[in-house]
Design an enzyme around this catalytic site. Structure first.
Site, PDB file in Angstrom:
ATOM      1  N   TYR A 237      74.503  72.101  40.971  1.00 61.06           N
ATOM      2  CA  TYR A 237      75.098  73.412  40.696  1.00 61.06           C
ATOM      3  C   TYR A 237      76.346  73.268  39.827  1.00 61.06           C
ATOM      4  CZ  TYR A 237      77.525  77.831  41.601  1.00 61.06           C
ATOM      5  OH  TYR A 237      78.195  79.024  41.451  1.00 61.06           O
TER       6      TYR A 237
ATOM      7  N   SER B 102      81.593  79.224  37.252  1.00 63.23           N
ATOM      8  CA  SER B 102      82.157  78.950  38.569  1.00 63.23           C
ATOM      9  C   SER B 102      83.310  77.978  38.402  1.00 63.23           C
ATOM     10  CB  SER B 102      81.097  78.332  39.484  1.00 63.23           C
ATOM     11  OG  SER B 102      81.665  77.882  40.697  1.00 63.23           O
TER      12      SER B 102
END
Length: 266
Positions: A161, A138
């Site tokens: 995350y 990401s």
């Protein structure tokens, strides 16, 4: 001989879009997921279009189940030409409490990073010369705090995350160096942001970018001949870009590698 591709998280979201594309490109596709129902639906869709696929379940919140899964994969398919590590969980809703895996690890670190780290270790010998490993990361990236690796202080799902994705990129670069002499390429990528996936819906975030476009970027990195021999790369929406600076810190990578081997029982 038909090539074999394994895609984790292949029954939902981006994986569900990419799995049929891989079958159409001529791969026998091992579709991983947790839901037998969604797995059967995905395989049926692929077979109805003339492709070859099978469903193999595993719970990535449990390291012992990853070991079982990898053992079964190798028993059925000694050669894995393409391994796509796509399974993962998002940030969760804002303000959500800290979660842990069945092994007691912070959930995003355990599922997004350590599960793939272990999977790659267990299956890397099955990937032949010319094979590819692709890890879905990401562009949400935060530096890892090694004094609080499990994000026990001031927890936020977003921080956990984003740290897990930096860990994934670090692991990608290490594995790329390890497998380069064998002729296996290992790359990572950010497909698109806030796509129409279960992960994004669970965050309570509106859809911003195209799921189909993100799946296209993943499929391209996994299959396009232009990436033959290209390894250790991080692509953002199909474009080479530098990842977080910590990813290129040899000391940080060595520290993460040591603790990961210990946590994964390797």
């Amino acid at each position: 001989m038909m090539k074999t591709a394994l895609i984790t998280g292949g029954t939902d979201g981006m994986g569900r879009v990419v799995a049929p594309k891989l079958a159409k490109a001529g791969f026998h596709v091992i579709v991983h997921g947790r839901s037998a129902t969604r797995g059967a639906e995905t395989v049926a869709e692929i077979k109805a279009a003339g492709g070859s696929a099978e469903f193999m379940p595993s719970n990535f919140a449990r390291l012992s189940d990853i070991r079982r899964f990898a053992t079964e994969v190798k028993a059925r398919h000694p050669r894995i030409d393409l391994l796509v590590n796509n399974a993962g969980i998002g940030t969760g809703p804002e303000g959500a409490p800290r979660e842990t895996t069945d092994d007691g690890l912070e959930a995003r670190f355990g599922i997004n990073y350590l599960s793939g780290f272990l999977m790659n270790h267990l299956l890397k010998d099955a990937v032949p010369k010319g094979g590819r490993i692709v890890n879905v990361a990401s562009d949400g990236q935060h530096a890892i705090d090694f004094s609080d690796l499990q994000v026990e202080k001031d927890y936020s799902g977003e921080a956990a995350y984003c740290r897990s994705k930096v860990a994934m990129i670090m692991g990608t670069l290490d594995l790329a160096e390890e497998l380069a002499p064998k002729g296996v390429t290992v790359n990572t990528m950010h497909p698109n942001s806030f796509m129409a996936t279960t992960m994004v819906r669970a965050m309570g975030h509106e859809v911003v970018e195209s799921l189909e476009a993100g799946a296209g970027h993943l499929f391209d990195l996994a299959t396009n001949p232009k990436f033959d021999g290209q390894t250790g790369r991080y692509l953002n929406r199909g474009v080479d870009m530098p990842a977080h600076e910590q990813c290129y810190d040899p000391e940080a990578r060595a520290k993460l590698r040591a603790v990961s081997l210990k946590l994964a029982g390797l």
